[in-house]
Enzyme design. Sequence first.
Site, PDB file in Angstrom:
ATOM      1  CG  HIS A  24     -12.891  22.073 -50.410  1.00 53.96           C
ATOM      2  ND1 HIS A  24     -12.213  20.610 -50.037  1.00 53.96           N
ATOM      3  CD2 HIS A  24     -13.932  22.424 -50.656  1.00 53.96           C
ATOM      4  CE1 HIS A  24     -13.786  19.963 -51.009  1.00 53.96           C
ATOM      5  NE2 HIS A  24     -14.860  21.105 -51.191  1.00 53.96           N
ATOM      6  CG  ASP A 130      -9.955  18.610 -49.758  1.00 51.03           C
ATOM      7  OD1 ASP A 130     -10.431  17.847 -50.749  1.00 51.03           O
ATOM      8  OD2 ASP A 130     -10.344  20.040 -48.948  1.00 51.03           O
TER       9      ASP A 130
END
Length: 471
Positions: A24, A130
């Site tokens: 990520h 994110d």
Amino acid sequence: MAPADGESSPPPHVAVVAFPFSSHAAVLLSIARALAAAAAPSGATLSFLSTASSLAQLRKASSASAGHGLPGNLRFVEVPDGAPAAEESVPVPRQMQLFMEAAEAGGVKAWLEAARAAAGGARVTCVVGDAFVWPAADAAASAGAPWVPVWTAASCALLAHIRTDALREDVGDQAANRVDEPLISHPGLASYRVRDLPDGVVSGDFNYVINLLVHRMGQCLPRSAAAVALNTFPGLDPPDVTAALAEILPNCVPFGPYHLLLAEDDADTAAPADPHGCLAWLGRQPARGVAYVSFGTVACPRPDELRELAAGLEASGAPFLWSLREDSWTLLPPGFLDRAAGTGSGLVVPWAPQVAVLRHPSVGAFVTHAGWASVLEGVSSGVPMACRPFFGDQRMNARSVAHVWGFGAAFEGAMTSAGVAAAVEELLRGEEGARMRARAKVLQALVAEAFGPGGECRKNFDRFVEIVCRA
């Protein structure tokens, strides 16, 4: 606070909040680097917030790739991981739990203050992050800044997470009895079955850390996001998926695949690290004749399935390049590695430069776990796929590849040697495989158009930059 009359607005200061697990943070950093370059003329600065271990990995990766140093207006800011200092070895799920508990308990607000301090007191004007780190929404609001989350997976998976409550109400406790039932009553999901839904939506442990996280995220996005970056491109998502998402999230900004944002001469595809000689080996193979196999850094088949896969690759007769963690090599059939090396028919390596491998003219098939990054890398390279999904959103991705977009096949359950051999043979040389290869080329052309001069993804990224920097 607005500037007084006659005063100019201070330059934007964007805080980029990472989810410091799996890939990520690396994906978000690639976006941050592109954003920093695009926003530099406005005087914008970016603070990339992640944990010490995450930033160390990113620095290591940056130093290993030519041209991957940070732009001058992008800085790393270390934030606490939430783990007790006395605990030396904490399982990853527990690390995630501690990180999210800290984030929810006011941690993100403290991180934004750390970003402000690192920027010499410049207040944060926008919070990009994110989407998994949903507590950033409230922290951004407290700072008087918009929250612009970045979704890194497929649009259909995002739709499923946003509609989790409705899906649970519909399916109830009957998921096991309704696995093959299409989700026709849920806008945008009619092409998918109950069995294709991500873990934790209607089945599995609803209280597992990731399942809790994405459920809360799905509830938070519609009410708090100023805009949402999507990892897709025009023409990939079916119209019903696009329409359903637009109704819930009116300000979606698709500019994926994210790995294409950086200029070619700035990405590792120009001169990729290749310590195991993958590209040289591919250069000795026939055009579109090689099956490339990789299940990413997390997913790994069971030992018996690994052996079936190995046997199937041998039985296919096609040359293969297999990226497999070295600690799994002992699980392969006796003599497999020696036979592959001796005949030159196969190469097994602990790591491969995947983007460069998929773009190589010798690669004609991709056996994958159907992680979204891998799917997009295959799409942008025009390579048809055989998908063996394991968890998370991989089942939805595999369903999309095989039944929505039609440029690959999907295993229903564990791989067998016969199934692998048949899939590789079909993708490389079969009649149905020819249609899949043609469809893969169509999608590849759409990606190229979207990222070409004046392309939709370039325009959308410019819009994303404007949204982030105008705050």
